[in-house]
Design a protein around this motif. Structure first.
Motif, PDB file in Angstrom:
ATOM      1  N   SER E 113      -4.924   3.040  -6.488  1.00  0.00           N
ATOM      2  CA  SER E 113      -6.041   2.813  -7.393  1.00  0.00           C
ATOM      3  C   SER E 113      -6.305   1.326  -7.586  1.00  0.00           C
ATOM      4  O   SER E 113      -7.444   0.859  -7.535  1.00  0.00           O
ATOM      5  N   SER E 114      -5.247   0.557  -7.806  1.00  0.00           N
ATOM      6  CA  SER E 114      -5.490  -0.860  -8.112  1.00  0.00           C
ATOM      7  C   SER E 114      -5.941  -1.624  -6.869  1.00  0.00           C
ATOM      8  O   SER E 114      -6.766  -2.528  -6.953  1.00  0.00           O
ATOM      9  N   LYS E 115      -5.468  -1.225  -5.695  1.00  0.00           N
ATOM     10  CA  LYS E 115      -5.921  -1.909  -4.480  1.00  0.00           C
ATOM     11  C   LYS E 115      -7.400  -1.642  -4.226  1.00  0.00           C
ATOM     12  O   LYS E 115      -8.180  -2.552  -3.934  1.00  0.00           O
ATOM     13  N   VAL E 116      -7.789  -0.378  -4.313  1.00  0.00           N
ATOM     14  CA  VAL E 116      -9.190  -0.050  -4.059  1.00  0.00           C
ATOM     15  C   VAL E 116     -10.085  -0.729  -5.086  1.00  0.00           C
ATOM     16  O   VAL E 116     -11.144  -1.287  -4.766  1.00  0.00           O
ATOM     17  N   SER E 166      -4.962   1.725   3.774  1.00  0.00           N
ATOM     18  CA  SER E 166      -4.550   1.176   5.076  1.00  0.00           C
ATOM     19  C   SER E 166      -5.752   0.667   5.862  1.00  0.00           C
ATOM     20  O   SER E 166      -5.714  -0.398   6.480  1.00  0.00           O
ATOM     21  N   MET E 167      -6.829   1.447   5.843  1.00  0.00           N
ATOM     22  CA  MET E 167      -8.034   1.033   6.560  1.00  0.00           C
ATOM     23  C   MET E 167      -8.629  -0.242   5.952  1.00  0.00           C
ATOM     24  O   MET E 167      -9.110  -1.121   6.670  1.00  0.00           O
ATOM     25  N   LEU E 168      -8.614  -0.346   4.624  1.00  0.00           N
ATOM     26  CA  LEU E 168      -9.159  -1.538   3.980  1.00  0.00           C
ATOM     27  C   LEU E 168      -8.385  -2.778   4.400  1.00  0.00           C
ATOM     28  O   LEU E 168      -8.967  -3.827   4.710  1.00  0.00           O
ATOM     29  N   ASP E 169      -7.067  -2.666   4.414  1.00  0.00           N
ATOM     30  CA  ASP E 169      -6.255  -3.823   4.807  1.00  0.00           C
ATOM     31  C   ASP E 169      -6.512  -4.204   6.268  1.00  0.00           C
ATOM     32  O   ASP E 169      -6.612  -5.381   6.613  1.00  0.00           O
ATOM     33  N   ALA E 188     -17.145  -0.816   1.617  1.00  0.00           N
ATOM     34  CA  ALA E 188     -17.742   0.321   0.909  1.00  0.00           C
ATOM     35  C   ALA E 188     -17.761   1.558   1.804  1.00  0.00           C
ATOM     36  O   ALA E 188     -17.454   2.677   1.357  1.00  0.00           O
ATOM     37  N   GLY E 189     -18.104   1.351   3.072  1.00  0.00           N
ATOM     38  CA  GLY E 189     -18.111   2.472   4.010  1.00  0.00           C
ATOM     39  C   GLY E 189     -16.733   3.113   4.112  1.00  0.00           C
ATOM     40  O   GLY E 189     -16.601   4.343   4.140  1.00  0.00           O
ATOM     41  N   ILE E 190     -15.691   2.288   4.145  1.00  0.00           N
ATOM     42  CA  ILE E 190     -14.330   2.823   4.244  1.00  0.00           C
ATOM     43  C   ILE E 190     -13.975   3.620   2.994  1.00  0.00           C
ATOM     44  O   ILE E 190     -13.421   4.721   3.068  1.00  0.00           O
ATOM     45  N   ILE E 191     -14.298   3.070   1.823  1.00  0.00           N
ATOM     46  CA  ILE E 191     -13.926   3.752   0.577  1.00  0.00           C
ATOM     47  C   ILE E 191     -14.617   5.103   0.470  1.00  0.00           C
ATOM     48  O   ILE E 191     -14.028   6.087   0.015  1.00  0.00           O
TER      49      ILE E 191
ATOM     50  N   GLU F 176       1.314  -6.691  11.862  1.00  0.00           N
ATOM     51  CA  GLU F 176       1.789  -6.961  10.503  1.00  0.00           C
ATOM     52  C   GLU F 176       1.559  -5.766   9.587  1.00  0.00           C
ATOM     53  O   GLU F 176       2.380  -5.467   8.712  1.00  0.00           O
ATOM     54  N   LEU F 177       0.461  -5.076   9.803  1.00  0.00           N
ATOM     55  CA  LEU F 177       0.156  -3.913   8.962  1.00  0.00           C
ATOM     56  C   LEU F 177       0.957  -2.685   9.363  1.00  0.00           C
ATOM     57  O   LEU F 177       1.250  -1.823   8.536  1.00  0.00           O
TER      58      LEU F 177
END
Lengths: 314, 314, 314, 314, 314, 314
Positions: E113-116, E166-169, E188-191, F176-177
């Protein structure tokens, strides 16, 4: 003997009798018509341009006409093209026939006929022998003259008969190496497999598809003919259906036009032999004018591949 | 009236006359044989197990036998299964015939026959009419009794005739909306399109493929028959080839068994009508026992899809 | 009445008002520009050449202009071409409108509107009826004017509405023959299935794709609209999702642009009816100018097939 | 001589030495383990069940063990199965070797060796000859013993060498009929085409894939070997790359594991000859035990087709 | 700490609390029922057999039950199987919850939650930011709990949120290397790309497809939601359609369920990043229990390939 | 600085030094030859026409010549074309080199070299490190100069090295990920994966395929080189085969030219990273000259898609 058309290199002068294979009229940007001709002799064909063509010229040089042409070969975007300098229609004194300018099988109609007859003569199964002989007699003339296809392979005079004879000889060798094969069945299948082309195509020269050819196709046509032949000859054995199956399945796959895949060993082998002889013919013709160390043009029915001619010899 | 087999729910007792559709013998881990039977009545079929089967039982309950069975329906991995408690062969006093236990078309053979006859009667083109009538007469009996397929759709007694009648009625509506269609040609194509199945399949019940069916297929068989019919009737018009083309191309694509794709408008429409009627039949049968708000089982010939039955009504 | 453009044969003189469908400028080998125009009236279109075009001519004859053209039809590589002799822009006194030169549906906008309204009126399920009526009202004008596609089938003024009316009539016949079909659902699906095109395409004439049309497509657009309509109307029943599914799946397969295959009987039938009406339209138009005994041009969306028009009649 | 395993019919008693090809342990519903054994001699293999197997029996009858088995052949769901009555491990006095129970090529290792040597001896191109001879010497032993594949065709002892010899004989006939073929190149390609299998597979018997076989495959392995051989022999001519290409492309298509399609005539013919010999081997083996008038089992690598054995003879 | 289920080797004793993932009832050859259970803890699942199961046992051990099981791991046809010796249902005193036995994402819901939230916070385009935040808030709870799929990859509790993080990173790293990418749009697309799964699937545990999920699919569902969100927030910019397009096209190809292929750079990259993260997850999980020098089981969604774990380290 | 070629709009005057990328001679309808030239500078290329070209001009302006051209850009059927007004060959005083007119990687050869060297320096596995270093040294010069392909992506000077550096940086982020990845193996695979191109292609500029490139392809070439390197360095560990596998499988699928699909995790990731970097390069170049709100030209290797550039920014 004179150099033939395809033996000329770029830059050389040409002076030959040639057959107009096709003719298109264009209108150039100066408003005057020009002609694009495909001209051939038995060595192959070339595109040619006749600029500022008069109406009488357009009418004179139509498909099927024999012409005497003087001109020069040049290179246009990597392909050879003939620039026409002088052109006239042939006349009786020239003593040239269409047949002199058409590509032909390398063996004569008589040779084809006697080889096929011999194969039929040696058959032991009377049902197979009688059906095959009956149909060959019925379509004897066109069988000896028709091409095997309108393009791609054996697309020349007597191509059908020549293709059959090559396949028979190959099948004979194969049957010697794999003795479980039924030779009568295999040979009969080869003789009949493309015989429907004599109805599918319009003629021996410049062949197009007939209505029946378009709507039914040579496979269905000859399968029907086998059925009729058996009925006329009073033959009822399993040979009839099996022979029909060999012809029916000889394109190997449904998407290649056979409504059934081969389900008999000789049907599978017939398909493979047909394939091998057609490919050998395509490859030999494509590589004929290629120099060692170079690639052929792309061959469309061989997945559009170019073939390389090695520089070494054995 | 008694509840039929497929109307029973899990947990219910069954006591019915059933037909043995197929029978397999297994050897259980205690060394004793058991029987796996597929039992059917006209509502459908179910797998059943007979444990500790004696040799005489194995012989008694073979394919095609009518048996009286008492047992209980239970659920095995999501499918219904019948656990046999009592079983015996039927005897003459039971007064049960195989015909009582087979699924049938919802209309009678007489209705099928009179509808098709009427469609032929109304044809205006004499060549088409005569060929169609000739072949229907020649194969009248099996046409009225055979299934349209061994599985997937119309795989029941008189399925072939019923499928043809449904297609004819649909074609009539389509031809009214699109008046450019040639009705005689379309109707004749429909009547003949699957008629080759009477030679391709072994019989009206528990049909398998004949040698001729396997090696040639129903399309080639009936195309040959049209050719023979035309010859016997002395008909030479273009109708013959066109009618053959309609039948030849009715699977729509080469990879579906037609050696030519449709090249005539009525051939394309015949293919579409055949497709629509077959799918309606599959869907109606698959959804028959499905409750609103639930999905059907996967239907293999419909790309293995499940279909949902909505909960609302109109 | 005057002969229309496509009724002219090769060699005939043309003198007609025509619409410039597209215009390309070329530079000829003498360095002067020329124009290639595609000119149309409601009977079809033809390629035309204007040689030695001046700069003012290039500007005058752009896409969308109405021109009066005199010239002669000739044959260029098997296709008809118009050689322009005289050309001028139309003026108000000519009293010609773009609408006079565009192909139109054979029935009027009023007929389309009243037929569709009647189908909606007869619906019994209020949820389906209200959503359908709501969306039809929202997009009433473009629904009656837009084509059904930019090419291939029904690509003319009012093509969308005409396609829907044809499908509704066909669906009505189908539903009479197969009474298990939910008529309200099927009719609503047909009315809405292509309605997204009024947002996907740029307009009723010379339509191109909008950004939204390119990025989302008409299927997603109208599925969203159904969702919004239901929300605005306060409808929450399963009808909403099922109606969305019908529209979503009406291309039949994922690779044809439907993100789900049909999973409801009426969805499958909608797909088949759409297909049949589109093909009838393509075939009728392709065969319109073909003479008996000849083949049509190749029809790209029908696997590039040519269709034959038989010589006999029924 | 004793009847071999596959010559037994259903119902007959068996008493033979057999090789355990594979062994699986199951737990039956009475909680006791049982063994499913695949037992073979050189005529073929059969599934067998050993009920109530003790732990020592499970350990005794593992893959690779020779056993003496008495039992009865019965029919289980259409396939033959062996019910074991008595079983014991073989002992030295039985004088049975694994080699006695494995299928072998119909010609001996010596014959294979001398035939291949003769083909190499007759080569005229020294570069081709030296590379071929070098690699054949390097892998002489496994070349004569390995199978040509783990399943489908020539999957028996000396299958690789036998396949190569059959192909060489076929290629010789083909080269006589089509004299433009480079015989040295074609013969060398045939000898080397599958030689990488001696590294790809784990051994001559019960072969599985090695790590190198899995990660690189026999094509890449032998192409590398040809490169190394040329380097060791100091050969730099175009023959090296061309020979590598023949091996590289012999699967014919990218999706069949060749990273390049054939681009040299002999490469195309090598592919066709490989295909024909493999199919003849599959067909002869599949039809061996089929009676006239019946169909073979489905042959997976031949598109899962069944083949029919006709009832007539020639 | 106790050894988990999948850490046991063949031959070891097991005594664990396990969750019944699924249960099937069979009838054994001695007429008695037995149970096939799939039992799991967070390390994975195993098939287990309970022989001679009483009716009360069949009822007691249904899907979703927690049981305590003692037994032994053995090898059955190459797969591990658990032979149950003792089994009972868990009771409150055992103090075991379903959550203790389910696989979970390696990071907590709070971390997800906090990462997103942080990624959304850093967005600069207000339209994109507001739509994303709105939808994340609306489906906050299920977003943090649902799996990303029912099988193949991230099919565990919080799998959806973990996959997105994982995708965001990964996207952040990619965007640093390719600075032309629009980060807001991509993030935004990833989320949002799989957020429709919270409606498509029935719940966080043992998820199946809802009616809406089956008929519309998660892609269409969330595209509709984006449209509604924009409307509720009064946003009309091109961002809405572009964001819908990113989600719509993220399966990359029509045949994989996207009705449009990516037509925006960030859409193409979103598809590639989704693919890479899913494959890494599948590979890591498949190789987790594989020893160096061995191959994994076949991974169905990776073209059914086995993967090799090398023996060397870096 | 001067405006480059591709920065000119339709209607603008051009006066630039340009490189003749290709030249075709045509014969115009007035019988005079003309030249079609493709002219380029580092910003891109354009088609140009030189009418009424004399023989000396045809000889003067061949492929590879630098010319000074004055002319005007106009629009021809939607593509830009250059109408030549003045043209002459460059001379030494112009002080222009071919290198000034070729597109180059955005980083220098030195940067590429030092970055790759650093990645190799940090490897921990000595076998992998030594093979990689050995091959990079062997082909150091062409590695830094060659393009990565002849078309589609990175088809410019130093394209190969630039592609490798971009992939290495991306791989570092990915590793790294996903820490389970073997970095040495992945980096070595990236450095070597396309190195065979230095033999497959004829040179750094205007590259075509060599005979070896055509017949074997860059994958097979470098796999052979890895084998030779290992032999020369006396390395026998599993690293050799695994590294060969990474290169062998990096096209991902058999039909894309890899004879094996990836069977090692790092091989799969190498394939994905190669794909992502190639697509980013194609997309950035295709969108470079596209204005917001417009679509790019169709990109053939991306399924012939056009890409849209949004109007908003983040």
């Amino acid at each position: 003997m004179l150099k033939e058309l395809m033996e000329h290199e770029v830059g050389e002068q040409v002076d030959l009798f040639l057959l107009v294979k096709s003719a298109f009229r264009g209108v150039a940007s100066n408003g005057k018509p020009f002609l694009t001709l495909i001209l051939q002799d038995r060595s192959g064909d070339i595109e040619a341009k006749l600029w500022d063509a008069s109406d009488s010229e357009v009418k004179a040089y139509q498909q099927g006409t024999i012409v005497r042409v003087a001109g020069e070969v040049h290179n246009y975007r990597g392909r050879m093209q003939l620039k026409i300098k002088k052109i006239r229609r042939s006349n009786p004194q020239d003593n040239i026939n269409v047949g002199d300018l058409l590509e032909k099988a390398p063996i004569s109609k008589d040779e084809i006929s006697s080889k096929v007859t011999q194969y039929i003569f040696e058959m032991k199964n009377p049902n197979i022998q009688r059906i095959t002989r009956h149909l060959l007699r019925k379509y004897h003339e066109p069988f000896l003259e028709y091409p095997a296809a309108t393009k791609n392979h054996h697309e020349f005079v007597s191509g059908l008969g020549y293709h059959v004879v090559s396949m028979l000889d190959l099948a004979k060798s194969v049957a010697e190496l794999y003795p479980s094969l039924d030779r009568d069945l295999l040979f009969a299948g080869i003789i009949l497999h493309d015989l429907g082309k004599v109805i599918e195509l319009s003629g021996a020269v410049a062949a197009s598809y007939t209505i029946e050819g378009n709507l039914l196709g040579h496979i269905t046509i000859i399968v029907n003919e086998i059925g009729k032949a058996a009925e006329e000859l009073g033959i009822h054995g399993e040979e009839v259906v099996v022979l029909q199956h060999l012809v029916l399945s000889h394109h190997g796959k449904l998407e290649w036009g056979s409504p059934k895949q081969p389900m008999i060993k000789e049907a599978e082998i017939l398909f493979l032999i047909d394939n091998m002889d057609a490919k050998m013919n395509m490859l030999d013709r494509a590589l004929k004018h290629v120099k060692p160390g170079e690639f052929s043009e792309k061959i469309f029915p061989l997945d559009n591949r170019s073939f390389y001619k090695p520089t070494f010899h054995s």
